[in-house]
Design an enzyme around this catalytic site. Structure first.
Site, PDB file in Angstrom:
ATOM      1  CE1 TYR A 144      -3.971   2.158   0.659  1.00 45.47           C
ATOM      2  CE2 TYR A 144      -2.634   3.154   2.384  1.00 45.47           C
ATOM      3  CZ  TYR A 144      -3.764   3.167   1.588  1.00 45.47           C
ATOM      4  OH  TYR A 144      -4.680   4.192   1.712  1.00 45.47           O
ATOM      5  CD  GLU A 146       8.086   1.886  -0.636  1.00 42.68           C
ATOM      6  OE1 GLU A 146       7.877   2.968  -1.210  1.00 42.68           O
ATOM      7  OE2 GLU A 146       9.146   1.660  -0.012  1.00 42.68           O
ATOM      8  CG  ASN A 189     -12.176  -3.359  13.645  1.00 42.18           C
ATOM      9  OD1 ASN A 189     -12.919  -3.679  12.721  1.00 42.18           O
ATOM     10  ND2 ASN A 189     -10.983  -3.899  13.815  1.00 42.18           N
TER      11      ASN A 189
HETATM   12  P1  NAD Z   1     -12.675   1.746   0.433  1.00 40.32           P
HETATM   13  O1  NAD Z   1     -11.992   0.431   0.519  1.00 40.32           O
HETATM   14  O2  NAD Z   1     -13.996   1.882   1.112  1.00 40.32           O
HETATM   15  O3  NAD Z   1     -12.881   2.172  -1.074  1.00 40.32           O
HETATM   16  C1  NAD Z   1     -12.031   1.795  -2.122  1.00 40.32           C
HETATM   17  C2  NAD Z   1     -12.874   1.476  -3.348  1.00 40.32           C
HETATM   18  O4  NAD Z   1     -12.022   1.114  -4.433  1.00 40.32           O
HETATM   19  C3  NAD Z   1     -13.817   0.277  -3.115  1.00 40.32           C
HETATM   20  O5  NAD Z   1     -15.105   0.591  -3.600  1.00 40.32           O
HETATM   21  C4  NAD Z   1     -13.170  -0.833  -3.925  1.00 40.32           C
HETATM   22  O6  NAD Z   1     -14.098  -1.815  -4.355  1.00 40.32           O
HETATM   23  C5  NAD Z   1     -12.546  -0.058  -5.067  1.00 40.32           C
HETATM   24  N1  NAD Z   1     -11.417  -0.736  -5.725  1.00 40.32           N
HETATM   25  C6  NAD Z   1     -10.359  -1.354  -5.133  1.00 40.32           C
HETATM   26  N2  NAD Z   1      -9.526  -1.843  -6.076  1.00 40.32           N
HETATM   27  C7  NAD Z   1     -10.076  -1.517  -7.293  1.00 40.32           C
HETATM   28  C8  NAD Z   1      -9.678  -1.747  -8.640  1.00 40.32           C
HETATM   29  N3  NAD Z   1      -8.567  -2.417  -8.933  1.00 40.32           N
HETATM   30  N4  NAD Z   1     -10.500  -1.279  -9.614  1.00 40.32           N
HETATM   31  C9  NAD Z   1     -11.641  -0.623  -9.335  1.00 40.32           C
HETATM   32  N5  NAD Z   1     -12.053  -0.376  -8.079  1.00 40.32           N
HETATM   33  C10 NAD Z   1     -11.270  -0.820  -7.068  1.00 40.32           C
HETATM   34  O7  NAD Z   1     -11.643   2.826   0.976  1.00 40.32           O
HETATM   35  P2  NAD Z   1     -11.801   4.397   1.214  1.00 40.32           P
HETATM   36  O8  NAD Z   1     -11.515   4.647   2.631  1.00 40.32           O
HETATM   37  O9  NAD Z   1     -13.058   4.906   0.615  1.00 40.32           O
HETATM   38  O10 NAD Z   1     -10.546   4.944   0.394  1.00 40.32           O
HETATM   39  C11 NAD Z   1     -10.674   5.561  -0.876  1.00 40.32           C
HETATM   40  C12 NAD Z   1      -9.319   6.075  -1.327  1.00 40.32           C
HETATM   41  O11 NAD Z   1      -8.825   7.028  -0.394  1.00 40.32           O
HETATM   42  C13 NAD Z   1      -8.250   4.985  -1.440  1.00 40.32           C
HETATM   43  O12 NAD Z   1      -7.465   5.237  -2.578  1.00 40.32           O
HETATM   44  C14 NAD Z   1      -7.452   5.153  -0.189  1.00 40.32           C
HETATM   45  O13 NAD Z   1      -6.124   4.718  -0.364  1.00 40.32           O
HETATM   46  C15 NAD Z   1      -7.523   6.649   0.031  1.00 40.32           C
HETATM   47  N6  NAD Z   1      -7.312   6.968   1.445  1.00 40.32           N
HETATM   48  C16 NAD Z   1      -8.275   6.717   2.379  1.00 40.32           C
HETATM   49  C17 NAD Z   1      -8.024   6.992   3.722  1.00 40.32           C
HETATM   50  C18 NAD Z   1      -9.057   6.751   4.786  1.00 40.32           C
HETATM   51  O14 NAD Z   1      -8.752   6.940   5.961  1.00 40.32           O
HETATM   52  N7  NAD Z   1     -10.289   6.371   4.481  1.00 40.32           N
HETATM   53  C19 NAD Z   1      -6.791   7.523   4.102  1.00 40.32           C
HETATM   54  C20 NAD Z   1      -5.827   7.727   3.123  1.00 40.32           C
HETATM   55  C21 NAD Z   1      -6.101   7.465   1.799  1.00 40.32           C
HETATM   56  N1  UDP Z   2      -6.209  -0.690  15.671  1.00 40.02           N
HETATM   57  C1  UDP Z   2      -6.583  -1.218  16.900  1.00 40.02           C
HETATM   58  N2  UDP Z   2      -7.654  -2.075  16.935  1.00 40.02           N
HETATM   59  C2  UDP Z   2      -8.363  -2.405  15.830  1.00 40.02           C
HETATM   60  C3  UDP Z   2      -7.975  -1.855  14.586  1.00 40.02           C
HETATM   61  C4  UDP Z   2      -6.889  -1.009  14.549  1.00 40.02           C
HETATM   62  O1  UDP Z   2      -5.981  -0.944  17.947  1.00 40.02           O
HETATM   63  O2  UDP Z   2      -9.333  -3.193  15.964  1.00 40.02           O
HETATM   64  C5  UDP Z   2      -5.070   0.245  15.641  1.00 40.02           C
HETATM   65  C6  UDP Z   2      -4.017  -0.074  14.605  1.00 40.02           C
HETATM   66  O3  UDP Z   2      -3.043  -0.970  15.105  1.00 40.02           O
HETATM   67  C7  UDP Z   2      -3.437   1.306  14.336  1.00 40.02           C
HETATM   68  C8  UDP Z   2      -4.637   2.239  14.527  1.00 40.02           C
HETATM   69  O4  UDP Z   2      -5.591   1.507  15.288  1.00 40.02           O
HETATM   70  O5  UDP Z   2      -2.457   1.620  15.310  1.00 40.02           O
HETATM   71  C9  UDP Z   2      -5.273   2.675  13.219  1.00 40.02           C
HETATM   72  O6  UDP Z   2      -5.519   1.515  12.460  1.00 40.02           O
HETATM   73  P1  UDP Z   2      -6.307   1.528  11.081  1.00 40.02           P
HETATM   74  O7  UDP Z   2      -6.312   0.126  10.576  1.00 40.02           O
HETATM   75  O8  UDP Z   2      -7.620   2.196  11.273  1.00 40.02           O
HETATM   76  O9  UDP Z   2      -5.476   2.497  10.111  1.00 40.02           O
HETATM   77  P2  UDP Z   2      -3.927   2.826   9.900  1.00 40.02           P
HETATM   78  O10 UDP Z   2      -3.831   4.243  10.309  1.00 40.02           O
HETATM   79  O11 UDP Z   2      -3.060   1.948  10.749  1.00 40.02           O
HETATM   80  O12 UDP Z   2      -3.716   2.590   8.453  1.00 40.02           O
END
Ligand code: NAD
Ligand code: UDP
Length: 311
Positions: A144, A146, A189
């Site tokens: 993820y 990289e 969670n």
């Molecule tokens: P999510 O898993 O709910 O949504 C990701 C979506 O992408 C899903 O609908 C999944 O089915 C789709 N998907 C995955 N691989 C695919 C592919 N190869 N082709 C087409 N669709 C595909 O996650 P999210 O939290 O909504 O995240 C959305 C974006 O934001 C991601 O790129 C994630 O890396 C980025 N992001 C989210 C967070 C966060 O905290 N939610 C933080 C940092 C970055």
């Molecule tokens: N975490 C936790 N319990 C859970 C899920 C996650 O203590 O049931 C911790 C995890 O180890 C990390 C933080 O909560 O330190 C955030 O985890 P998350 O998976 O939400 O996102 P991250 O920021 O690690 O990508």
């Protein structure tokens, strides 16, 4: 009215973004392979004449005509991105190449949903965009971290080499309705566990920190960044600087669900779990005139109501 492609549009953030873009009068093409996204997330949008849904995996080329592209497709929860790590890297890297190729042909503006994970386990706190990060290239989070770093490289090279109109945002931990109940991330969670009277699983001693942003604040910033007509292309941090330990988060969730009989238990900390994370959002404030408005308690209340409806 613009024709806007949202990849990952059936996911947590994507579904909120699609709704907002439709509300603003645009045509939205939602592309998703439903790996972690669900039809339920976009069910309320399906009746809208300006909404179109396409099942497609972005690791394969896509030929459509659009004005803007939000590239969100990628599983974001460690549980899901580690399930098939090779596919995760392919989604970030091949997916970026395909979407950048589409942007090059259509001359669409393209925004990449990058992540605070590009900073890895940071030695600088809070993290400004100028920090290059401390990332393990061979660990279980690397597919993820990289993958997303390489996607940023591709975006900037397409910008320099092919004059593509790009935007790059680094999103910090975001939560809210439409997260999958089995998503595996900490907020969903803890809330699900508390509502079901199950043990609250704290990984490690719970002293690691995260900064939690409510999804509506993020969507506002994504649209501002996409539509800013200056030469500001990012990368820009988008997050809420309020910083909490994971134990504090568990305590907050339990306070907001007073009827819960759940107890906190402590489990092994996963490898490479970042110790601390907090965005420096000075750049977003200055360039986008944006800052988050919804604090953790208000956001958790809305999210808890959503998950109550799921049980
Ligand atoms: P999510 O898993 O709910 O949504 C990701 C979506 O992408 C899903 O609908 C999944 O089915 C789709 N998907 C995955 N691989 C695919 C592919 N190869 N082709 C087409 N669709 C595909 O996650 P999210 O939290 O909504 O995240 C959305 C974006 O934001 C991601 O790129 C994630 O890396 C980025 N992001 C989210 C967070 C966060 O905290 N939610 C933080 C940092 C970055
Ligand atoms: N975490 C936790 N319990 C859970 C899920 C996650 O203590 O049931 C911790 C995890 O180890 C990390 C933080 O909560 O330190 C955030 O985890 P998350 O998976 O939400 O996102 P991250 O920021 O690690 O990508």
């Amino acid at each position: 009215m613009k024709k806007i492609l949202v990849t990952g549009g059936a996911g947590f953030i994507g579904s909120h973004l699609c709704r907002r873009l439709l509300d603003e009068g645009n045509e939205v093409l939602c592309v998703d392979n439903f790996f972690t996204g669900t039809k339920e997330n976009i069910l309320p949008l399906l009746d809208n004449q300006r909404f179109e849904l396409m099942r497609h995996d972005i690791t394969f080329p896509l030929y459509v005509e659009v004005d803007q592209i939000y590239n969100l497709a990628c599983p974001a929860s460690p549980v899901h991105y580690q399930f098939d790590p090779v596919q995760t890297t392919k989604t970030s890297v091949h997916g970026a190449i395909n979407m950048l190729g589409l942007a090059k042909r259509t001359r669409a503006r393209i925004l990449q949903a990058s992540t605070s994970e590009v900073y890895g386990d940071p030695e600088i706190h809070p993290q400004p965009e100028s920090y290059w990060g401390k990332v393990n290239p061979i660990g279980i989070r690397s597919c993820y971290d990289e993958g997303k770093r390489c996607a940023e490289t591709l975006f900037f090279d397409y910008h320099r080499q092919h004059k593509l109109d790009i935007r790059v945002v680094r999103i910090f931990n975001t939560y809210g309705p439409n997260m999958h109940p089995a998503d595996g991330r900490v907020v969903s969670n803890f809330i699900m566990q508390a509502l079901r009277n199950e043990d609250i699983t704290i990984y490690g001693d719970g002293s690691q920190t995260r900064s939690f942003q409510y999804v509506d604040d993020l969507v506002e910033a994504l649209i501002k960044m996409m539509n800013n007509e200056t030469d500001f292309i990012g990368p820009v941090n988008l997050g809420n600087p309020g910083e909490f330990t994971i134990k504090e988060l568990a305590e907050k969730v339990l306070t907001l669900i007073p009827e819960s009989k759940s107890k906190m238990i402590f489990k092994d900390l996963p490898a490479d779990d970042p110790r601390q994370r907090k965005p420096d959002i000075a750049l977003a404030k200055e360039k986008l005139k944006w800052e988050p408005k919804i604090d953790l308690e208000a956001g958790l209340k809305k999210t808890i109501e959503y998950f109550r409806g799921k049980i």
